[in-house]
Design a protein around this motif. Structure first.
Motif, PDB file in Angstrom:
ATOM      1  N   UNK A  51       3.426   6.049  -5.837  1.00  0.00           N
ATOM      2  CA  UNK A  51       3.172   5.867  -7.106  1.00  0.00           C
ATOM      3  C   UNK A  51       4.606   5.543  -7.450  1.00  0.00           C
ATOM      4  N   UNK A  52       5.039   4.739  -6.708  1.00  0.00           N
ATOM      5  CA  UNK A  52       6.512   3.999  -7.554  1.00  0.00           C
ATOM      6  C   UNK A  52       6.171   2.113  -7.782  1.00  0.00           C
ATOM      7  N   UNK A  53       7.605   1.771  -7.838  1.00  0.00           N
ATOM      8  CA  UNK A  53       7.185   0.783  -8.631  1.00  0.00           C
ATOM      9  C   UNK A  53       6.560  -0.513  -7.141  1.00  0.00           C
ATOM     10  N   UNK A  54       5.500  -1.351  -7.319  1.00  0.00           N
ATOM     11  CA  UNK A  54       5.297  -2.438  -6.355  1.00  0.00           C
ATOM     12  C   UNK A  54       5.637  -3.627  -6.711  1.00  0.00           C
ATOM     13  N   UNK A  55       6.675  -4.516  -5.897  1.00  0.00           N
ATOM     14  CA  UNK A  55       7.253  -5.426  -6.818  1.00  0.00           C
ATOM     15  C   UNK A  55       6.612  -6.508  -5.279  1.00  0.00           C
ATOM     16  N   UNK A  56       6.049  -7.667  -5.767  1.00  0.00           N
ATOM     17  CA  UNK A  56       5.518  -8.625  -4.909  1.00  0.00           C
ATOM     18  C   UNK A  56       5.824  -9.699  -5.179  1.00  0.00           C
ATOM     19  N   UNK A  63       1.117  -1.343  -0.267  1.00  0.00           N
ATOM     20  CA  UNK A  63       0.327   0.052  -0.103  1.00  0.00           C
ATOM     21  C   UNK A  63       0.671   1.199  -0.330  1.00  0.00           C
ATOM     22  N   UNK A  64       1.751   1.374   0.907  1.00  0.00           N
ATOM     23  CA  UNK A  64       2.580   2.401   0.965  1.00  0.00           C
ATOM     24  C   UNK A  64       3.457   2.723  -0.298  1.00  0.00           C
ATOM     25  N   UNK A  65       3.760   1.677  -0.949  1.00  0.00           N
ATOM     26  CA  UNK A  65       4.484   1.965  -2.204  1.00  0.00           C
ATOM     27  C   UNK A  65       3.735   2.333  -3.184  1.00  0.00           C
ATOM     28  N   UNK A  66       2.707   1.589  -3.499  1.00  0.00           N
ATOM     29  CA  UNK A  66       1.413   1.756  -4.361  1.00  0.00           C
ATOM     30  C   UNK A  66       1.088   3.376  -4.289  1.00  0.00           C
ATOM     31  N   UNK A  67       0.964   4.037  -3.154  1.00  0.00           N
ATOM     32  CA  UNK A  67       0.188   5.196  -2.414  1.00  0.00           C
ATOM     33  C   UNK A  67       1.748   6.495  -2.720  1.00  0.00           C
ATOM     34  N   UNK A  72      -2.324  -7.548  -1.155  1.00  0.00           N
ATOM     35  CA  UNK A  72      -1.476  -6.374  -0.907  1.00  0.00           C
ATOM     36  C   UNK A  72      -2.083  -6.280  -2.895  1.00  0.00           C
ATOM     37  N   UNK A  73      -1.730  -7.386  -3.012  1.00  0.00           N
ATOM     38  CA  UNK A  73      -2.127  -7.145  -5.124  1.00  0.00           C
ATOM     39  C   UNK A  73      -3.567  -6.247  -4.960  1.00  0.00           C
ATOM     40  N   UNK A  74      -4.587  -6.522  -4.273  1.00  0.00           N
ATOM     41  CA  UNK A  74      -5.582  -5.355  -4.510  1.00  0.00           C
ATOM     42  C   UNK A  74      -5.352  -4.101  -3.720  1.00  0.00           C
ATOM     43  N   UNK A  75      -5.149  -4.469  -3.019  1.00  0.00           N
ATOM     44  CA  UNK A  75      -4.527  -2.850  -1.799  1.00  0.00           C
ATOM     45  C   UNK A  75      -3.960  -1.885  -2.857  1.00  0.00           C
ATOM     46  N   UNK A  76      -2.987  -3.066  -3.908  1.00  0.00           N
ATOM     47  CA  UNK A  76      -1.961  -2.220  -4.643  1.00  0.00           C
ATOM     48  C   UNK A  76      -3.198  -1.532  -6.134  1.00  0.00           C
ATOM     49  N   UNK A  77      -3.794  -2.277  -6.526  1.00  0.00           N
ATOM     50  CA  UNK A  77      -4.657  -1.837  -7.384  1.00  0.00           C
ATOM     51  C   UNK A  77      -5.462  -0.769  -6.728  1.00  0.00           C
TER      52      UNK A  77
END
Length: 231
Positions: free
Chosen positions: A181-186, A175-179, A205-210
């Motif tokens: 605007x960075x690259x999210x790597x899971x 969530x922090x990375x997505x907010x 984690x996928x859902x909160x990034x989306x």
């Protein structure tokens, strides 16, 4: 957002297929980390099918069972390319590419076991035509030399932290990375899919990034888009 899966075996294949189906429903592609000595069989056939659907395949080492001759590195299990000098990395990559050719599996991206690669490995990868290397803290363009910093968020090996804490930490980091605007790597190992709590937390984690305006892509697509921009 880059979602990767490692540890695909005949025993874990049904769980991997289930995860891929969940990602398909979310329109999030998958990057499969594929060990060269997997050989023909249901795993390789499944990986081929996933690639045909638009997923990406990255070489994930040659044979994790064989310790490097230079120096063994222990991080819960051996990190095959963590400490290899360039000449030993070349030999392993030659063997890996031969195995990939035999399986009809062409790849130009590399993700080292345990996400750790030596400087000698980077050199050998460039010499063998690899265009991208994804390590623990960055995605490296081996053609231009550009390094994009972003840490892989995963559960890791056995930890003193409780499963609940590990799940919460993964979702929070995504969530922090997505907010930002960075690259999210899971990343997830197929073995973790046997634990319902870990599986659900990964999908959370996928859902909160989306929900925070991230969108799914693959390591292969990332490499190709950069090639078009610089071509």
């Amino acid at each position: 957002m880059l979602v990767s899966l490692s540890g695909v075996t005949t025993r874990t294949l049904h769980r991997c297929a289930d995860l891929a189906a969940e990602l398909d429903r979310r329109k999030v592609p998958l990057s499969v980390l594929y060990a060269a000595r997997t050989g023909e069989g249901p795993v390789t056939e499944w990986v081929r099918t996933r690639r045909a659907r638009g997923d990406s395949v990255l070489l994930h080492g040659y044979d994790h069972r064989i310790p490097p001759t230079h120096r063994a590195v222990y991080l819960g299990k051996r990190a095959e390319f963590a400490a290899l000098p360039a000449h030993e990395a070349r030999l392993r990559l030659i063997a890996a590419k031969a195995a990939l050719d035999a399986n009809g599996m062409a790849v130009d991206g590399f993700a080292p076991p345990r996400w750790i690669a030596s400087e000698g490995t980077f050199q050998a990868l460039r010499e063998h035509g690899f265009t991208l290397c994804a390590d623990l803290v960055s995605v490296r363009d081996l053609v231009s030399g550009e390094v994009r910093r972003a840490r892989v968020q995963e559960f890791g090996g056995p930890s003193q932290r409780t499963e609940t804490v590990r799940c919460f930490a993964l979702v929070l980091a995504a969530a922090r990375a997505a907010r930002r605007g960075g690259l999210v790597r899971l990343g997830i190992d197929a073995a973790d899919l046997a634990r319902p709590g870990l599986r659900q937390a990964f999908l959370d984690a996928v859902d909160v990034s989306l929900e925070n305006r991230a969108f799914g892509t693959t390591y292969g697509s990332l490499s190709r888009s950069r090639a078009r921009l610089t071509g």
